[in-house]
Design a protein around this motif. Structure first.
Motif, mmCIF file in Angstrom:
data_model
loop_
_atom_site.group_PDB
_atom_site.id
_atom_site.type_symbol
_atom_site.label_atom_id
_atom_site.label_comp_id
_atom_site.label_asym_id
_atom_site.label_seq_id
_atom_site.Cartn_x
_atom_site.Cartn_y
_atom_site.Cartn_z
ATOM 1 N N LEU A 50 0.823 -1.214 0.000
ATOM 2 C CA LEU A 50 0.000 0.000 0.000
ATOM 3 C C LEU A 50 0.851 1.255 0.000
ATOM 4 O O LEU A 50 0.582 2.207 -0.722
ATOM 5 C CB LEU A 50 -0.915 0.005 1.231
ATOM 6 N N VAL A 51 1.910 1.288 0.822
ATOM 7 C CA VAL A 51 2.738 2.478 0.980
ATOM 8 C C VAL A 51 4.167 2.156 0.595
ATOM 9 O O VAL A 51 4.718 1.128 1.010
ATOM 10 C CB VAL A 51 2.709 2.998 2.435
ATOM 11 N N THR A 52 4.770 2.995 -0.230
ATOM 12 C CA THR A 52 6.199 2.929 -0.519
ATOM 13 C C THR A 52 6.769 4.324 -0.346
ATOM 14 O O THR A 52 6.135 5.312 -0.702
ATOM 15 C CB THR A 52 6.462 2.433 -1.957
ATOM 16 N N ALA A 53 7.969 4.396 0.213
ATOM 17 C CA ALA A 53 8.565 5.702 0.480
ATOM 18 C C ALA A 53 10.076 5.581 0.513
ATOM 19 O O ALA A 53 10.631 4.504 0.730
ATOM 20 C CB ALA A 53 8.044 6.275 1.812
ATOM 21 N N VAL A 54 10.733 6.716 0.270
ATOM 22 C CA VAL A 54 12.177 6.861 0.437
ATOM 23 C C VAL A 54 12.383 7.919 1.504
ATOM 24 O O VAL A 54 11.923 9.056 1.347
ATOM 25 C CB VAL A 54 12.865 7.277 -0.881
ATOM 26 N N PHE A 55 13.057 7.553 2.625
ATOM 27 C CA PHE A 55 13.169 8.510 3.724
ATOM 28 C C PHE A 55 14.604 8.948 3.981
ATOM 29 O O PHE A 55 14.870 9.615 4.976
ATOM 30 C CB PHE A 55 12.558 7.934 5.009
ATOM 31 N N THR A 56 15.544 8.592 3.122
ATOM 32 C CA THR A 56 16.918 9.073 3.261
ATOM 33 C C THR A 56 17.325 9.780 1.975
ATOM 34 O O THR A 56 16.686 9.627 0.936
ATOM 35 C CB THR A 56 17.889 7.906 3.538
ATOM 36 N N GLY A 57 18.406 10.562 2.068
ATOM 37 C CA GLY A 57 18.900 11.264 0.892
ATOM 38 C C GLY A 57 18.125 12.539 0.614
ATOM 39 O O GLY A 57 17.232 12.949 1.356
ATOM 40 N N SER A 58 18.467 13.192 -0.506
ATOM 41 C CA SER A 58 17.852 14.470 -0.858
ATOM 42 C C SER A 58 16.546 14.312 -1.612
ATOM 43 O O SER A 58 15.761 15.258 -1.692
ATOM 44 C CB SER A 58 18.826 15.295 -1.717
ATOM 45 N N ASP A 59 16.284 13.128 -2.189
ATOM 46 C CA ASP A 59 15.064 12.913 -2.980
ATOM 47 C C ASP A 59 14.088 12.036 -2.207
ATOM 48 O O ASP A 59 13.671 10.970 -2.641
ATOM 49 C CB ASP A 59 15.408 12.267 -4.332
ATOM 50 N N ARG A 60 13.711 12.468 -1.007
ATOM 51 C CA ARG A 60 12.763 11.700 -0.214
ATOM 52 C C ARG A 60 11.364 11.791 -0.826
ATOM 53 O O ARG A 60 10.980 12.834 -1.361
ATOM 54 C CB ARG A 60 12.746 12.200 1.221
ATOM 55 N N GLU A 61 10.597 10.703 -0.736
ATOM 56 C CA GLU A 61 9.268 10.686 -1.323
ATOM 57 C C GLU A 61 8.376 9.712 -0.580
ATOM 58 O O GLU A 61 8.848 8.838 0.138
ATOM 59 C CB GLU A 61 9.329 10.315 -2.802
ATOM 60 N N PHE A 62 7.052 9.894 -0.756
ATOM 61 C CA PHE A 62 6.037 9.063 -0.099
ATOM 62 C C PHE A 62 4.933 8.802 -1.109
ATOM 63 O O PHE A 62 4.461 9.742 -1.767
ATOM 64 C CB PHE A 62 5.479 9.779 1.137
ATOM 65 N N ALA A 63 4.514 7.539 -1.271
ATOM 66 C CA ALA A 63 3.521 7.212 -2.291
ATOM 67 C C ALA A 63 2.539 6.178 -1.769
ATOM 68 O O ALA A 63 2.892 5.265 -1.013
ATOM 69 C CB ALA A 63 4.204 6.681 -3.552
ATOM 70 N N LEU A 64 1.240 6.351 -2.197
ATOM 71 C CA LEU A 64 0.208 5.339 -2.003
ATOM 72 C C LEU A 64 -0.014 4.652 -3.337
ATOM 73 O O LEU A 64 -0.219 5.317 -4.353
ATOM 74 C CB LEU A 64 -1.104 5.988 -1.527
ATOM 75 N N SER A 65 0.008 3.327 -3.377
ATOM 76 C CA SER A 65 -0.098 2.585 -4.623
ATOM 77 C C SER A 65 -1.520 2.064 -4.815
ATOM 78 O O SER A 65 -2.034 1.343 -3.949
ATOM 79 C CB SER A 65 0.900 1.417 -4.627
ATOM 80 N N ASP A 66 -2.134 2.418 -5.948
ATOM 81 C CA ASP A 66 -3.475 1.934 -6.308
ATOM 82 C C ASP A 66 -4.446 2.094 -5.144
ATOM 83 O O ASP A 66 -5.144 1.154 -4.749
ATOM 84 C CB ASP A 66 -3.422 0.466 -6.741
ATOM 85 N N ALA A 67 -4.494 3.297 -4.572
ATOM 86 C CA ALA A 67 -5.344 3.539 -3.405
ATOM 87 C C ALA A 67 -5.881 4.964 -3.466
ATOM 88 O O ALA A 67 -5.421 5.793 -4.244
ATOM 89 C CB ALA A 67 -4.560 3.314 -2.108
ATOM 90 N N ARG A 68 -6.865 5.204 -2.639
ATOM 91 C CA ARG A 68 -7.469 6.529 -2.534
ATOM 92 C C ARG A 68 -7.109 7.109 -1.171
ATOM 93 O O ARG A 68 -7.217 6.446 -0.148
ATOM 94 C CB ARG A 68 -8.986 6.429 -2.664
ATOM 95 N N PHE A 69 -6.645 8.387 -1.174
ATOM 96 C CA PHE A 69 -6.343 9.087 0.073
ATOM 97 C C PHE A 69 -7.571 9.890 0.496
ATOM 98 O O PHE A 69 -8.153 10.604 -0.314
ATOM 99 C CB PHE A 69 -5.148 10.032 -0.116
#
Length: 909
Positions: free
Chosen positions: A389-408
């Motif tokens: 459901l959730v994938t994210a990158v929490f280190t480095g300068s290009d941190r990101e947070f994503a919900l896959s095939d879901a509704r927020f």
């Protein structure tokens, strides 16, 4: 009427009145009690009545004595229910150390398996018995909550089945039921090989046996000193006969299969083969392993520190030296990798992996994630299997947070739901991002939603306003709009309602419109400029009216025929184009053959105004319906239809493949060499010296400015300014939809300089640039391919003249209020620091912080601010509103911002 004691009046109550004279019930009471902290905020519930008019009314009032106090005049029954289906359980939580679900007691009833019934065959006077319907499922749990990630983990230690059978030990871990009771009392603590899974601890009693009772046998522990032992287990039958049941065995914590917990050097091991070898080892510190085979190889030679492994075979493949600071909870998780550090893995069969080097700095929560695989370092994954459901990158300068095939979704279950959706639409084969508001207080086909969407902007102190508001509370528009479609598709915004505009409309050409009244005010009713407006009942007309104008001889001392102009309508039969013509140019149309001096209307309805020696070089037979004016204009040009070429050498040597002149190619070239040698172009507008020069294939382009669009192959693009969207002859641009506005820059300084294969870019003088197909813009030291909707860029080379290190700054009434510096710090201007939390020492002359009389009568004093143990030289006032808090001079204080004040939250003793 008798007045009650003030302390008993100092409360908030909900009164009920059943029609009984002078009788009230304070069903719910919240006690304030004069500000006494230990009794303020107490909540009480009661059905007791009292007479408010009685002299002893105080005695009838039921005040709460604890934080939540229920007092009943009869049976006191408190009910918590769930439903409406059996899929919901009822629970009671008793938490400690704050309101975080990390430690406490959890009592629950789960009806999903409760199929018990009362046997109907029992007689009327026989005691009824519950029957389990062939499966005596466990339905009640008494659990301890233990910290685990962001949600406490439930370990059940007392459980009850449908028939009332009780199980004690470790009955459930999380959602996994470890065992069901098989007798009225079942004891089992089967925690991956513990030898004490069925152990019952009984307190030693005196040597005298207990009283025996018919129909009952008793177990107990008494002192026993035979054979070096100190105690023994005894059984007494219902006749009082006593039997010694002592059984001795030699067990060791160093042997994992003996079932004991081993501890050394901060390590705690529990479970069979956990780890393979248990012994004192100074290289192994602060590790905790629970479960069958957890951390199996971590007893090998080498350094191991701060691992927490809980579960069957958890971390069983890890080996020393490269396996530290891991937290893994779950069956068969992180089993195959030989190394891994700083990971948090929760759930079963996660990161089962291969061998050698495993993951680092990763967080994985769920089950069956990364089976035979591992996550990238520095990533977060939540969910299951190959579709988390959730994938994210929490280190480095290009941190990101994503919900896959879901509704927020953000929702108030009783009023509204706000959803972000990204749906695939088969019509048009595209994805549509939707922001959806669902007004739950409106229903029916005719009741439109009335939830208003506001875009509010505020500063750090709460000052701001609503910039944009959308209100759907009206009937949906039913008209069928017919919008004009541009030749080249463009992005657009559509509003199915009215647009209320408090400001002005700003156009790309630098003009603006802030009122429709400008159209009425542009021209006078009476002519003063030669043009006037005629108002009728149904229309307005603009006409020529020279009646009030001065004669030309009265307003000029001399009239030159080459710079005195009249207005003419060009091709008045089917167009309304109006231009100016000098008296000299006008004279060319009078004389023999309608021409003379190089100006005439030629074949194919071409208008040619040029030098005599160029007339023969203009192929009027190979072009149609066009205007050519200027020295050596349109020399060698061919194929143009409905074109305009004005200026020396404008359009010269520009050719278009146009058999029989059947296609309209309405190019406009204005300026010296404008559009010269630009072949196979259509709908191009080139204005300025060398504008559009050699711009082959630059269809639908607009190039305005000296050398704008020179050598360019861009299509559907706009270039404004010196060398805007120009190129080098050796570079073939393949791009469309570009916009460049530049001034004061040389050709090579532009962002578009030597930039082939570029589309949908924008550049405004190298300060604002971006990609409008991705809706990304770059500001400052701009670039054509920013990676975010707003990218602010600064380089010392471009911005050293600013005498600051601001990346962004904010002003209020021309006064600097805040900025972000090159270190990424957010700063504000003022006496106090920006941080929400500060620390320091109370100034020696500000020891009156102990004199606060209450929350409404505070005392303030200065705090000398320290940062990382170093005095910053900055001082700020802190406010004490607690009459019970004493803060003397030089006291160490930690303060936090509350509203506009800093309040002490930690004061040194």
């Amino acid at each position: 009427m008798t007045q009650c004691d003030p302390q008993k009046r100092d409360r908030l109550s909900i009164h009920l009145e059943n029609g009984e004279h002078n009788t009230e019930r304070e069903a719910v009471t919240i006690l304030r009690n004069g500000g006494t902290a230990s009794q303020s905020g107490l909540v009480g519930i009661t059905n007791a009545t009292y007479d408010p008019t009685s002299a002893a009314c105080e005695d009838g009032i039921k005040l709460p004595q604890t934080i939540f106090n229920v007092q009943s005049t009869g049976d006191s029954n408190i009910r918590f229910s769930s439903g409406p289906s059996k899929d919901y359980r009822s629970s009671l939580e008793l938490l400690g150390v704050g309101n975080t679900r990390a430690s406490g007691l959890h009592i629950s009833y789960d009806p999903v398996f409760d199929d018990a019934y009362v046997d109907p065959d029992h007689g009327y006077y026989a005691p009824p018995c519950p029957e389990d319907n062939n499966s005596d499922n466990t339905v009640v749990d008494f659990s301890l909550i233990r910290p685990s990630g962001c949600e406490g983990y439930e370990f059940s230690h007392i459980s009850m089945s449908e028939r009332g059978y009780v199980s004690v030990g470790l009955t459930r871990a999380g959602t996994e039921r470890l065992f069901n009771p098989v007798a009225p009392l079942t004891v089992r603590y089967d925690c991956y090989g513990h030898n004490d899974s069925g152990t019952i601890a009984m307190h030693e009693q005196p040597l005298t046996p207990p009283l025996h009772e018919d129909g009952y046998g008793k177990l107990y522990v008494k002192p026993y000193t035979v054979g070096g032992r100190s105690q023994a287990l005894y059984f007494q039958d219902d006749d009082g006969n006593e039997t010694n049941l002592v059984l001795s065995q030699d067990i060791s914590a160093e042997i994992s299969t003996d079932g004991l917990i081993y501890g050394n050097n901060g390590n705690t091991y529990g479970g069979w083969y956990t780890p393979e070898v248990r012994q004192a080892d100074n290289d192994k510190t602060n590790n905790t392993y629970y479960g069958w085979g957890a951390g199996y190889h971590l007893s090998d030679a080498g350094y191991v520190n701060c691992n927490t492994l809980i579960g069957y075979h958890t971390g069983s493949g890890l080996k020393p030296e490269r396996s530290n600071r891991n937290t893994v909870v779950g069956c068969e998780s992180l089993t195959g990798w030989e190394s891994g550090e700083d990971n948090v893995i929760i759930g079963s069969r996660n990161v089962t992996g291969g061998s050698n080097e495993g993951p680092s700095e990763s967080i994985v929560i769920g089950f069956n994630l990364y089976e035979d695989d591992k996550p990238e370092d520095g990533t977060l994954t939540i969910g299951r299997g190959s579709t988390p459901l959730v994938t994210a990158v929490f280190t480095g300068s290009d941190r990101e947070f994503a919900l896959s095939d879901a509704r927020f979704e953000i929702a108030d279950a009783d009023e509204y739901t706000y959803q972000f959706e990204h749906d695939y639409k088969s019509q048009g084969s595209k994805y549509v991002a939707t922001h959806k508001f669902i007004d739950l207080l409106r229903d029916g086909n005719s009741s439109n939603a009335r939830t208003i969407l506001n875009y509010d902007f505020y500063n750090s102190e709460g000052a701001g306003y609503t910039l944009w508001s959308l209100n759907p509370n009206s009937t949906e528009m039913t008209n069928s709009p017919a919008y004009e479609s541009p030749t080249t598709a463009r992005p657009y915004a559509e509003l199915c309602g009215d647009l209320r505009l408090c400001g002005a409309i700003r156009f790309a050409d630098g003009t603006s419109l802030d009122s429709s009244s400008i159209f009425s005010a542009l021209l006078p009713v009476e002519a003063t400029t030669g043009i006037r407006k005629i108002d009728t009942a149904t229309t307005q007309k603009i006409v020529l009216d020279y009646r009030s104008l001065e004669l030309a001889g009265n307003v000029a001392t001399s009239i030159d025929s080459d710079n005195t102009f009249i207005a003419v309508q060009v091709d008045g039969s089917d167009s309304s184009l109006v231009g100016k013509m000098s008296l000299d140019a006008l004279s060319l149309y009078f004389g023999t053959g309608g021409g003379g001096g190089g100006g005439f209307t030629s074949e194919n309805c071409n208008i040619l105004l040029t030098n005599d020696d160029n007339v023969g070089d203009v192929n009027t037979a190979g072009m149609a319906n066009s205007l050519f004016a200027g020295c050596n204009v349109a020399t060698g040009a061919e194929g143009h239809n409905h074109a305009v070429m004005l200026g020396p050498q404008a359009g010269a040597e520009s050719t278009v493949t146009n058999p029989n002149l059947a296609t309209s190619y309405p190019n406009i070239f204005i300026g010296h060499k404008a559009g010269m040698r630009s072949n196979d172009v259509t709908h191009m507008v080139a204005i300025g010296e060398d504008a559009g020069y050699n711009a082959d294939g630059g269809n639908y382009g607009i190039f305005i400015g000296q050398s704008a669009g020179r050598n360019s192959n861009y299509t559907r693009s706009i270039g404004l300014g010196y060398f805007a969207l120009a190129s080098q002859p050796s570079i073939n641009e393949i791009g469309e939809g570009n916009l460049e506005i530049v001034t004061g820059l040389s050709d090579s300084q532009r962002l578009f300089y030597s930039t082939p294969n570029t589309s949908y870019r924008i550049n405004i003088n190298n300060v604002i640039a971006g990609r409008h197909d991705r809706k990304n813009i770059s500001i400052g030291t701009a670039r054509l391919s920013p990676t975010a909707p707003l990218e602010v860029r600064r380089t010392s080379l471009d911005h050293d003249v600013n005498n600051n290190d601001y990346i962004q700054s904010w002003y209020c009434d021309d006064t600097l209020k805040a900025w972000v510096d090159c270190e990424g710090n957010f700063n504000t201007v003022g006496d106090g620091p920006l941080s929400e939390n500060i620390e320091g020492l109370v100034e020696a002359d500000d020891n009156d912080l102990t004199l606060a009389a209450g929350i409404n009568v505070p005392q303030s004093g200065k705090l000398a601010i320290y940062e990382d143990g170093v005095l910053t030289g900055q001082k700020i006032y802190i406010t004490n509103r607690d009459a019970n808090l004493s803060i003397g001079a030089t006291t160490y204080v930690v303060a936090s911002r509350v509203g506009s004040e800093y309040r002490p939250v930690w004061v040194s003793c």
